[in-house]
Enzyme design. Structure first.
Site, mmCIF file in Angstrom:
data_model
loop_
_atom_site.group_PDB
_atom_site.id
_atom_site.type_symbol
_atom_site.label_atom_id
_atom_site.label_comp_id
_atom_site.label_asym_id
_atom_site.label_seq_id
_atom_site.Cartn_x
_atom_site.Cartn_y
_atom_site.Cartn_z
ATOM 1 N N HIS A 51 0.893 -1.273 -0.166
ATOM 2 C CA HIS A 51 0.031 -0.078 -0.040
ATOM 3 C C HIS A 51 0.916 1.262 -0.161
ATOM 4 O O HIS A 51 0.192 2.424 -0.140
ATOM 5 C CB HIS A 51 -0.831 0.191 1.212
ATOM 6 N N GLU A 159 -6.002 -13.634 4.986
ATOM 7 C CA GLU A 159 -6.890 -12.152 4.811
ATOM 8 C C GLU A 159 -8.064 -12.462 3.939
ATOM 9 O O GLU A 159 -8.677 -11.421 3.627
ATOM 10 C CB GLU A 159 -6.085 -11.096 4.793
ATOM 11 N N ASP A 185 -8.701 -6.783 5.525
ATOM 12 C CA ASP A 185 -9.340 -7.531 4.215
ATOM 13 C C ASP A 185 -10.247 -8.565 4.590
ATOM 14 O O ASP A 185 -11.200 -8.957 3.972
ATOM 15 C CB ASP A 185 -7.907 -8.249 3.433
HETATM 16 C C1 3PY Z 1 -5.271 -6.299 6.767
HETATM 17 O O1 3PY Z 1 -5.702 -6.150 7.824
HETATM 18 O O2 3PY Z 1 -6.104 -6.727 5.604
HETATM 19 C C2 3PY Z 1 -3.919 -5.844 6.561
HETATM 20 O O3 3PY Z 1 -3.490 -6.203 5.507
HETATM 21 C C3 3PY Z 1 -3.233 -5.142 7.453
HETATM 22 O O4 3PY Z 1 -2.485 -4.203 6.831
HETATM 23 MG MG MG Z 2 -4.823 -6.757 4.052
#
Ligand code: 3PY
Ligand code: MG
Length: 262
Positions: A51, A159, A185
């Site tokens: 990011h 995630e 995510d």
């Molecule tokens: C998430 O929580 O999805 C992350 O990638 C944290 O940066």
């Molecule tokens: Mg993430």
């Protein structure tokens, strides 16, 4: 990296020992900010190339700054591209974190990209910063390759729905040091976008942590609030990444503005 006045912590061993590290993400990729993170007493920093808009030169400066201050660095690459994984480890990152790992095959590819043969397929070049530009460790390049293999931490972000589905297999991938749970995510994947503290997300993370622990694997997690960070550390997680440098600075500036105004 052992020379240059820096102190090299063994991130992999610290994850294994599970002493509960507090880290933060860096979106700014600014060397001076990384020094501030270290001076503030964080145990590690995660340079976020998924990011953050910074380039490899900036990342290199951040690595030098962190190591001079004795703080280990995990670099989150943008994806599983093996050449980028090798490059950030060559630059001296203590660990590599790949986002959106959804299957054991993806986790195996990540480990292979981070480790030299025979454990993996990382491109070999021993004159890099991670080897003090010297081409050797303990007197030989072979020594450095073995040393690098034993030190580079490999973390896979869990995630997505695919990762939750395949977690039992992911946590048994040889060479993986930790799963890193991403509530932001995961909230998207579980239909509660923008609510990383939603009960659905927290219980999925709690289950995922239990599966990882059962397999003897460390768990790391992102926490958007200090309360959530403390709660995960109280539960014994290996590493909690609280916040993002840009937002922490914004909060600090807002608080200074409020305190400074009559
Ligand atoms: C998430 O929580 O999805 C992350 O990638 C944290 O940066
Ligand atoms: Mg993430």
């Amino acid at each position: 990296m052992t020379g240059g006045g820096g102190v090299r912590a063994d991130l992999r061993a610290e994850l294994r020992d599970g002493r509960g590290m507090l880290a933060t993400f860096s979106l700014l990729g600014c060397a001076e900010v990384i020094e501030l993170v270290a001076l503030a007493g964080f145990d590690a920093v995660i340079l976020d190339m998924e990011h953050g808009p910074f380039d490899l030169q900036q990342m290199s400066r951040c690595l030098v700054a962190a190591h001079l201050r004795g703080m280990p660095v995990i670099t989150r690459v943008a994806n599983g591209d093996p050449s980028m994984i090798g490059k950030v480890l060559d630059l001296g990152a203590d660990g590599v974190l790949a986002p959106h790992i959804g299957s054991a095959a993806e986790a195996r590819a990540l480990v292979a990209a981070a480790r030299f043969a025979p454990e993996g397929e990382r491109g070999a070049h021993p004159w890099v910063r991670a080897a003090d530009f010297d081409g050797a460790s303990g007197g030989s390049a072979a020594g450095w390759f073995a040393d690098a293999n034993s030190r580079a931490a490999v973390l896979a972000m869990v995630e997505g729905a695919d990762a939750l589905h395949n977690l039992e297999e992911i946590v048994h991938v040889t060479g993986l040091d930790a799963v890193f749970l991403g509530p932001v995510d995961l909230a998207q994947a579980l239909g509660v976008p923008g609510q990383p503290d939603h009960e659905l997300v927290v219980s999925a993370l709690t289950r995922a942590r239990a599966v990882a622990a059962e397999a003897g694997l460390a768990t790391a997690v992102f926490a958007a609030s200090p309360e959530r960070a403390r709660s995960w550390l109280d539960k014994g997680l290996g590493l909690v990444a609280y916040g993002v440098d840009s937002k922490l600075i914004l909060d600090g500036l807002r608080s200074a503005r409020d305190r400074g105004r009559p």
